[in-house]
Write a protein that holds these residues in place. Structure first.
Motif, PDB file in Angstrom:
ATOM      1  N   VAL A  17      26.234  32.263  27.762  1.00 28.46           N
ATOM      2  CA  VAL A  17      25.799  31.237  26.811  1.00 28.46           C
ATOM      3  C   VAL A  17      26.894  30.207  26.555  1.00 28.46           C
ATOM      4  CG1 VAL A  17      25.024  30.846  24.441  1.00 28.46           C
ATOM      5  CG2 VAL A  17      24.183  32.824  25.709  1.00 28.46           C
ATOM      6  N   HIS A  18      28.157  30.659  26.523  1.00 29.84           N
ATOM      7  CA  HIS A  18      29.258  29.761  26.195  1.00 29.84           C
ATOM      8  C   HIS A  18      29.809  28.988  27.390  1.00 29.84           C
ATOM      9  CE1 HIS A  18      29.149  32.384  22.641  1.00 29.84           C
ATOM     10  NE2 HIS A  18      29.519  31.279  22.024  1.00 29.84           N
ATOM     11  N   SER A  19      29.200  29.141  28.536  1.00 33.14           N
ATOM     12  CA  SER A  19      29.593  28.359  29.702  1.00 33.14           C
ATOM     13  C   SER A  19      28.977  26.969  29.534  1.00 33.14           C
ATOM     14  CB  SER A  19      29.079  29.023  30.978  1.00 33.14           C
ATOM     15  OG  SER A  19      29.383  28.229  32.080  1.00 33.14           O
ATOM     16  N   PHE A  20      29.824  25.986  29.272  1.00 35.29           N
ATOM     17  CA  PHE A  20      29.299  24.676  28.901  1.00 35.29           C
ATOM     18  C   PHE A  20      29.209  23.685  30.049  1.00 35.29           C
ATOM     19  CE2 PHE A  20      33.323  22.417  28.889  1.00 35.29           C
ATOM     20  CZ  PHE A  20      34.245  23.435  28.716  1.00 35.29           C
ATOM     21  N   ARG A  21      29.797  24.006  31.186  1.00 37.81           N
ATOM     22  CA  ARG A  21      29.685  23.065  32.309  1.00 37.81           C
ATOM     23  C   ARG A  21      29.792  23.823  33.623  1.00 37.81           C
ATOM     24  NH1 ARG A  21      34.843  21.563  34.382  1.00 37.81           N
ATOM     25  NH2 ARG A  21      36.515  22.393  33.106  1.00 37.81           N
ATOM     26  N   PRO A  22      29.174  23.288  34.653  1.00 36.32           N
ATOM     27  CA  PRO A  22      29.269  23.950  35.955  1.00 36.32           C
ATOM     28  C   PRO A  22      30.648  23.756  36.579  1.00 36.32           C
ATOM     29  CG  PRO A  22      27.839  22.015  36.089  1.00 36.32           C
ATOM     30  CD  PRO A  22      28.267  22.156  34.657  1.00 36.32           C
ATOM     31  N   LEU A  23      31.244  24.850  37.032  1.00 33.56           N
ATOM     32  CA  LEU A  23      32.523  24.791  37.720  1.00 33.56           C
ATOM     33  C   LEU A  23      32.275  24.993  39.218  1.00 33.56           C
ATOM     34  CD1 LEU A  23      34.510  26.860  35.091  1.00 33.56           C
ATOM     35  CD2 LEU A  23      34.520  24.385  35.385  1.00 33.56           C
ATOM     36  N   ASP A  24      33.239  25.570  39.924  1.00 34.24           N
ATOM     37  CA  ASP A  24      33.106  25.737  41.379  1.00 34.24           C
ATOM     38  C   ASP A  24      31.797  26.421  41.770  1.00 34.24           C
ATOM     39  OD1 ASP A  24      35.592  24.613  41.650  1.00 34.24           O
ATOM     40  OD2 ASP A  24      36.607  26.469  42.218  1.00 34.24           O
ATOM     41  N   PHE A  25      31.432  27.459  41.031  1.00 36.60           N
ATOM     42  CA  PHE A  25      30.235  28.225  41.364  1.00 36.60           C
ATOM     43  C   PHE A  25      29.150  28.072  40.313  1.00 36.60           C
ATOM     44  CE2 PHE A  25      33.306  31.356  43.601  1.00 36.60           C
ATOM     45  CZ  PHE A  25      33.358  30.555  44.724  1.00 36.60           C
ATOM     46  N   GLY A  26      29.141  26.972  39.592  1.00 34.09           N
ATOM     47  CA  GLY A  26      28.110  26.721  38.590  1.00 34.09           C
ATOM     48  C   GLY A  26      28.502  27.237  37.213  1.00 34.09           C
ATOM     49  N   VAL A  83      30.614  24.472  46.729  1.00 34.45           N
ATOM     50  CA  VAL A  83      31.372  23.947  45.581  1.00 34.45           C
ATOM     51  C   VAL A  83      30.983  22.497  45.311  1.00 34.45           C
ATOM     52  CG1 VAL A  83      33.690  23.305  44.772  1.00 34.45           C
ATOM     53  CG2 VAL A  83      33.306  25.560  45.794  1.00 34.45           C
ATOM     54  N   CYS A  84      30.871  21.695  46.347  1.00 35.65           N
ATOM     55  CA  CYS A  84      30.487  20.284  46.166  1.00 35.65           C
ATOM     56  C   CYS A  84      29.080  20.161  45.581  1.00 35.65           C
ATOM     57  CB  CYS A  84      30.590  19.521  47.484  1.00 35.65           C
ATOM     58  SG  CYS A  84      32.300  19.211  48.010  1.00 35.65           S
ATOM     59  N   ARG A  85      28.152  20.997  46.054  1.00 37.61           N
ATOM     60  CA  ARG A  85      26.795  20.957  45.491  1.00 37.61           C
ATOM     61  C   ARG A  85      26.811  21.340  44.013  1.00 37.61           C
ATOM     62  NH1 ARG A  85      25.639  23.406  50.362  1.00 37.61           N
ATOM     63  NH2 ARG A  85      25.213  25.422  49.392  1.00 37.61           N
ATOM     64  N   CYS A  86      27.579  22.356  43.653  1.00 43.52           N
ATOM     65  CA  CYS A  86      27.664  22.753  42.240  1.00 43.52           C
ATOM     66  C   CYS A  86      28.247  21.626  41.394  1.00 43.52           C
ATOM     67  CB  CYS A  86      28.499  24.025  42.079  1.00 43.52           C
ATOM     68  SG  CYS A  86      27.649  25.523  42.639  1.00 43.52           S
ATOM     69  N   ARG A  87      29.267  20.976  41.904  1.00 45.16           N
ATOM     70  CA  ARG A  87      29.898  19.871  41.166  1.00 45.16           C
ATOM     71  C   ARG A  87      28.970  18.664  41.053  1.00 45.16           C
ATOM     72  NH1 ARG A  87      36.199  20.157  43.003  1.00 45.16           N
ATOM     73  NH2 ARG A  87      36.540  22.218  42.131  1.00 45.16           N
ATOM     74  N   ASP A  88      28.013  18.562  41.972  1.00 47.79           N
ATOM     75  CA  ASP A  88      27.022  17.488  41.906  1.00 47.79           C
ATOM     76  C   ASP A  88      25.881  17.830  40.952  1.00 47.79           C
ATOM     77  OD1 ASP A  88      28.308  15.778  43.643  1.00 47.79           O
ATOM     78  OD2 ASP A  88      27.184  16.424  45.404  1.00 47.79           O
TER      79      ASP A  88
END
Length: 158
Positions: A17-26, A83-88
């Motif tokens: 729940v506290h994950s506020f933004r997607p990182l390398d793996f979402g 990683v690029c897709r997750c960052r997009d």
């Protein structure tokens, strides 16, 4: 196996729940098997928020039976595209409970960024990445995976 999470908080009950933004793996709850890496993350976050750096320690059950696990052991070509897709903002990661692979630390992040922006082609980016030390990360994407595999052990201030 012991895993570590760098933070400014004691996280005895991790959640997604506290994950506020997607990182390398979402979006997810991230840990590493490398204590020094978690300490570095904790210090960085503490500097940003002017708080104390905390490393949370967990026992991770390695029986992943029944979970959808994506692993990038040595396949950097697939890893860099993921990683690029997750960052997009793409949601590929949501089809997994757990994702395991290399972390894009400061140096690797720059390489990924050069590839992501089209400045370097994939061949050049992969050649550059292989030069850097390998750090790892484990992203818990679902709460089911966290509840099944992670048990809070302790924490310490860096």
């Amino acid at each position: 196996m012991m895993v570590f999470h760098g933070s400014t908080d004691i996280v005895s009950n991790p959640d997604i729940v506290h994950s506020f933004r997607p990182l390398d793996f979402g979006k997810g709850f991230y840990v590493t098997t490398i204590k020094e890496q978690a300490e570095k993350w904790a210090r960085r976050k503490a500097d940003i928020y002017n708080q104390k750096p905390i490393v949370n320690v967990y026992e991770m059950n390695e029986d992943m039976t029944g979970l959808d696990v994506k692993s990038f052991p040595d396949d950097l070509e697939e890893w860099i595209d993921f990683v690029c897709r997750c960052r997009d903002g793409q949601m590929d990661y949501e089809s997994f409970d757990l994702i395991i692979g290399k972390v894009a630390d400061d140096k690797v992040f720059r390489v990924v960024d050069m590839y992501h922006q089209g400045i370097w082609d994939k061949e050049r980016a992969l050649k550059e990445i292989k030069v850097y030390d390998a750090y790892d990360q484990i992203a818990f994407i679902t709460q089911v995976a966290i509840d099944r595999l992670l048990k809070f052990d302790s924490y310490y201030e860096v």
